[in-house]
Design an enzyme around this catalytic site. Structure first.
Site, PDB file in Angstrom:
ATOM      1  N   ASP A 272       1.122  -1.123   0.037  1.00 11.52           N
ATOM      2  CA  ASP A 272      -0.086   0.212   0.299  1.00 11.52           C
ATOM      3  C   ASP A 272       0.647   1.535   0.247  1.00 11.52           C
ATOM      4  OD1 ASP A 272      -2.215  -1.606   0.176  1.00 11.52           O
ATOM      5  OD2 ASP A 272      -2.131  -1.310   2.309  1.00 11.52           O
TER       6      ASP A 272
ATOM      7  N   ASP B 176     -13.730  -3.963  -1.246  1.00 11.92           N
ATOM      8  CA  ASP B 176     -13.672  -3.664   0.073  1.00 11.92           C
ATOM      9  C   ASP B 176     -15.140  -4.032   0.498  1.00 11.92           C
ATOM     10  OD1 ASP B 176     -11.142  -2.912  -0.702  1.00 11.92           O
ATOM     11  OD2 ASP B 176     -11.492  -1.180  -0.245  1.00 11.92           O
TER      12      ASP B 176
END
Length: 251
Positions: A11, A130
């Site tokens: 990330d 998500d």
């Protein structure tokens, strides 16, 4: 039998690798180029590189950084963050990415999945989802988990497959960064509903969690970040353990 894949996730925020818990409280985890090279040399099957604030800040993924990472590794490499068009994907693939991951933009414009799959091939297109369990229903969230929707995870998964996605990267926001294990019940349901590979994300804390995600969760690949970045789990040792549990992996 197809081998199961182990995928470290980088990330990226402001050019650095970061990691949080439940998508919050990010801390620095190192240089993404150095980490990518280390993983490629230490048994990772693929890498996922997510520019986690690109969508929120309405800017494009860092193509220059993608290029530098691609020069250092020899394993498949998926890039996501801020992708909204065919042109965005062309830039990333030309910079060295093998696949792209789209999330918020796919929900806002589902036809984008069709366009990208037609132009670049299904194998190139990963749709990241998500989701969080709210009142007993798994609901899709956007913009790095900040924006809830009323879209059901399982309905959306079936739609993205129908539109041409080659893989689904499912992150359980409830499990993310907790190190309490993957969301195996939801994963097993997903695997029965779609015929494309499911990459499990969110919750890896120990080797047993990886065994469980492949046996109970029926996942095709397992993605993790902090346990790899902070050297809590070594990929080669993990794969040996998976082999002992009769889970096929590439060593």
């Amino acid at each position: 039998m197809l081998t199961k894949r182990i995928i470290p996730c980088l990330d990226i925020k402001n050019g650095r690798t970061v990691k949080g818990v439940n998508f919050l409280n990010l801390r620095d985890a190192g240089n993404p180029i150095e980490l990518a090279e280390m993983y490629a040399n230490n048994g990772a099957d693929e890498l996922v590189f997510l520019d986690i604030t690109a969508t929120e800040q309405k800017r494009k993924t860092l193509a220059a950084l993608v290029k530098k990472v691609a020069e250092k590794i020899n394993i498949p490499f998926t890039v996501g963050g801020g992708i909204t068009s065919v042109e965005d994907v062309e830039v990333l693939l030309n910079s060295g990415a093998d696949k792209v991951s789209i999330n918020s933009s796919a929900v806002k414009n589902p036809n984008l999945i069709n366009q990208l799959a037609t132009k670049f091939g299904n194998q190139c297109i990963v749709v990241a989802i998500d989701a969080k369990k709210i009142k007993n229903e798994w609901l899709v969230h956007l913009v790095g988990g900040k924006v809830p929707t009323t879209i059901n995870l399982f309905d959306w998964a079936k739609e993205v497959e129908r539109r041409g996605a080659g893989e689904i990267l499912f992150t359980s926001m409830d499990n993310d960064g907790t190190k309490n294990g993957f969301s195996n019940t939801a994963l097993a349901t997903l695997s029965t509903l779609v015929n494309i590979p499911i990459i499990a994300s969110g919750g890896a804390g120990n080797t047993q969690h990886f065994v469980d995600v492949f046996t109970k969760g029926k996942a095709d690949a397992a993605l993790a970040a902090s346990v790899f970045h902070f050297k809590e789990i070594e990929i080669k040792a993990l794969k040996k353990q998976l082999r002992k549990n009769n889970i096929p992996v590439r060593i």
